[in-house]
Design a protein around this motif. Sequence first.
Motif, mmCIF file in Angstrom:
data_model
loop_
_atom_site.group_PDB
_atom_site.id
_atom_site.type_symbol
_atom_site.label_atom_id
_atom_site.label_comp_id
_atom_site.label_asym_id
_atom_site.label_seq_id
_atom_site.Cartn_x
_atom_site.Cartn_y
_atom_site.Cartn_z
ATOM 1 N N LEU A 79 0.832 -1.200 0.000
ATOM 2 C CA LEU A 79 0.000 0.000 0.000
ATOM 3 C C LEU A 79 0.867 1.250 0.000
ATOM 4 O O LEU A 79 0.632 2.187 -0.773
ATOM 5 C CB LEU A 79 -0.936 -0.012 1.210
ATOM 6 C CG LEU A 79 -1.965 1.102 1.286
ATOM 7 C CD1 LEU A 79 -3.004 0.954 0.185
ATOM 8 C CD2 LEU A 79 -2.644 1.099 2.650
ATOM 9 N N ILE B 222 -0.687 2.166 -4.329
ATOM 10 C CA ILE B 222 -1.904 1.675 -4.960
ATOM 11 C C ILE B 222 -3.024 1.629 -3.924
ATOM 12 O O ILE B 222 -2.796 1.808 -2.734
ATOM 13 C CB ILE B 222 -1.682 0.279 -5.604
ATOM 14 C CG1 ILE B 222 -1.188 -0.737 -4.564
ATOM 15 C CG2 ILE B 222 -0.687 0.382 -6.753
ATOM 16 C CD1 ILE B 222 -0.982 -2.143 -5.115
ATOM 17 N N THR B 223 -4.230 1.388 -4.384
ATOM 18 C CA THR B 223 -5.382 1.368 -3.484
ATOM 19 C C THR B 223 -5.429 0.052 -2.701
ATOM 20 O O THR B 223 -4.800 -0.943 -3.079
ATOM 21 C CB THR B 223 -6.703 1.511 -4.259
ATOM 22 O OG1 THR B 223 -6.886 0.340 -5.061
ATOM 23 C CG2 THR B 223 -6.702 2.767 -5.119
ATOM 24 N N GLU B 224 -6.216 0.055 -1.632
ATOM 25 C CA GLU B 224 -6.424 -1.163 -0.849
ATOM 26 C C GLU B 224 -7.002 -2.262 -1.735
ATOM 27 O O GLU B 224 -6.596 -3.424 -1.651
ATOM 28 C CB GLU B 224 -7.357 -0.869 0.327
ATOM 29 C CG GLU B 224 -6.763 0.120 1.309
ATOM 30 C CD GLU B 224 -7.778 0.723 2.260
ATOM 31 O OE1 GLU B 224 -9.000 0.523 2.065
ATOM 32 O OE2 GLU B 224 -7.346 1.405 3.209
ATOM 33 N N HIS B 225 -7.943 -1.900 -2.581
ATOM 34 C CA HIS B 225 -8.559 -2.861 -3.501
ATOM 35 C C HIS B 225 -7.494 -3.510 -4.388
ATOM 36 O O HIS B 225 -7.509 -4.733 -4.613
ATOM 37 C CB HIS B 225 -9.617 -2.152 -4.354
ATOM 38 C CG HIS B 225 -10.315 -3.068 -5.302
ATOM 39 N ND1 HIS B 225 -9.787 -3.441 -6.512
ATOM 40 C CD2 HIS B 225 -11.511 -3.703 -5.208
ATOM 41 C CE1 HIS B 225 -10.612 -4.256 -7.135
ATOM 42 N NE2 HIS B 225 -11.672 -4.431 -6.358
ATOM 43 N N ASP B 226 -6.569 -2.689 -4.915
ATOM 44 C CA ASP B 226 -5.511 -3.217 -5.773
ATOM 45 C C ASP B 226 -4.559 -4.123 -5.000
ATOM 46 O O ASP B 226 -4.085 -5.134 -5.530
ATOM 47 C CB ASP B 226 -4.733 -2.085 -6.439
ATOM 48 C CG ASP B 226 -5.553 -1.341 -7.481
ATOM 49 O OD1 ASP B 226 -6.527 -1.930 -8.008
ATOM 50 O OD2 ASP B 226 -5.230 -0.177 -7.761
ATOM 51 N N VAL B 227 -4.254 -3.770 -3.758
ATOM 52 C CA VAL B 227 -3.404 -4.619 -2.918
ATOM 53 C C VAL B 227 -4.053 -5.991 -2.759
ATOM 54 O O VAL B 227 -3.409 -7.030 -2.933
ATOM 55 C CB VAL B 227 -3.149 -3.973 -1.534
ATOM 56 C CG1 VAL B 227 -2.483 -4.966 -0.590
ATOM 57 C CG2 VAL B 227 -2.307 -2.711 -1.665
ATOM 58 N N ALA C 288 -6.302 -7.415 -4.637
ATOM 59 C CA ALA C 288 -6.340 -8.111 -5.923
ATOM 60 C C ALA C 288 -4.987 -8.756 -6.226
ATOM 61 O O ALA C 288 -4.922 -9.905 -6.694
ATOM 62 C CB ALA C 288 -6.733 -7.149 -7.045
ATOM 63 N N ARG C 289 -3.908 -8.041 -5.944
ATOM 64 C CA ARG C 289 -2.574 -8.598 -6.177
ATOM 65 C C ARG C 289 -2.286 -9.767 -5.243
ATOM 66 O O ARG C 289 -1.664 -10.749 -5.643
ATOM 67 C CB ARG C 289 -1.508 -7.513 -6.017
ATOM 68 C CG ARG C 289 -1.508 -6.526 -7.159
ATOM 69 C CD ARG C 289 -0.447 -5.481 -6.980
ATOM 70 N NE ARG C 289 -0.503 -4.496 -8.041
ATOM 71 C CZ ARG C 289 0.545 -3.869 -8.518
ATOM 72 N NH1 ARG C 289 1.744 -4.099 -8.026
ATOM 73 N NH2 ARG C 289 0.404 -2.987 -9.485
ATOM 74 N N CYS C 290 -2.725 -9.653 -4.003
ATOM 75 C CA CYS C 290 -2.543 -10.754 -3.058
ATOM 76 C C CYS C 290 -3.288 -11.996 -3.547
ATOM 77 O O CYS C 290 -2.765 -13.111 -3.487
ATOM 78 C CB CYS C 290 -3.015 -10.361 -1.666
ATOM 79 S SG CYS C 290 -1.909 -9.204 -0.825
ATOM 80 N N TRP D 298 -9.979 -2.919 6.145
ATOM 81 C CA TRP D 298 -10.258 -2.424 4.799
ATOM 82 C C TRP D 298 -11.612 -2.978 4.358
ATOM 83 O O TRP D 298 -12.067 -3.986 4.882
ATOM 84 C CB TRP D 298 -9.194 -2.892 3.813
ATOM 85 C CG TRP D 298 -7.817 -2.336 4.026
ATOM 86 C CD1 TRP D 298 -7.452 -1.341 4.874
ATOM 87 C CD2 TRP D 298 -6.618 -2.774 3.369
ATOM 88 N NE1 TRP D 298 -6.096 -1.122 4.787
ATOM 89 C CE2 TRP D 298 -5.562 -1.986 3.880
ATOM 90 C CE3 TRP D 298 -6.337 -3.737 2.424
ATOM 91 C CZ2 TRP D 298 -4.251 -2.132 3.443
ATOM 92 C CZ3 TRP D 298 -5.035 -3.897 1.980
ATOM 93 C CH2 TRP D 298 -4.003 -3.082 2.484
ATOM 94 N N PRO E 48 -13.562 -7.147 -0.189
ATOM 95 C CA PRO E 48 -13.854 -7.139 -1.633
ATOM 96 C C PRO E 48 -15.003 -8.065 -1.986
ATOM 97 O O PRO E 48 -15.247 -9.063 -1.316
ATOM 98 C CB PRO E 48 -12.544 -7.648 -2.249
ATOM 99 C CG PRO E 48 -11.926 -8.484 -1.174
ATOM 100 C CD PRO E 48 -12.327 -7.847 0.131
#
Length: 102
Positions: free
Chosen positions: A54, A59-64, A66-68, A97, A100
Amino acid sequence: MHEDSQLLIPPSFIALYVPEGRIKPTLSRDEIAQRYELCEDMAQMLTETASTMLVTLGITEHDVLARCRLGLLAEPAVVSADEAGWVVSRLAELMNWPIPLN
């Protein structure tokens, strides 16, 4: 694992192993407990990685998250797609957070 085990497995995790229209899980309680411990440990271990991503990647929490999830599904995958979704949701919960939508 004995019936007197004090490990509390959340219903959301058990639900991963109950096919639609059924009430009984496809795995034994011992197997589900082992999978749960693995997934819970992964979520706990990912908290530091998520925090670092982060901040350092901006990047956004959502992107973090998604990558995880993508990392969890990379071959050789240790968890199923459903388990990866649960781990990411649990990670979001641990990080405070938004959870998702899978």
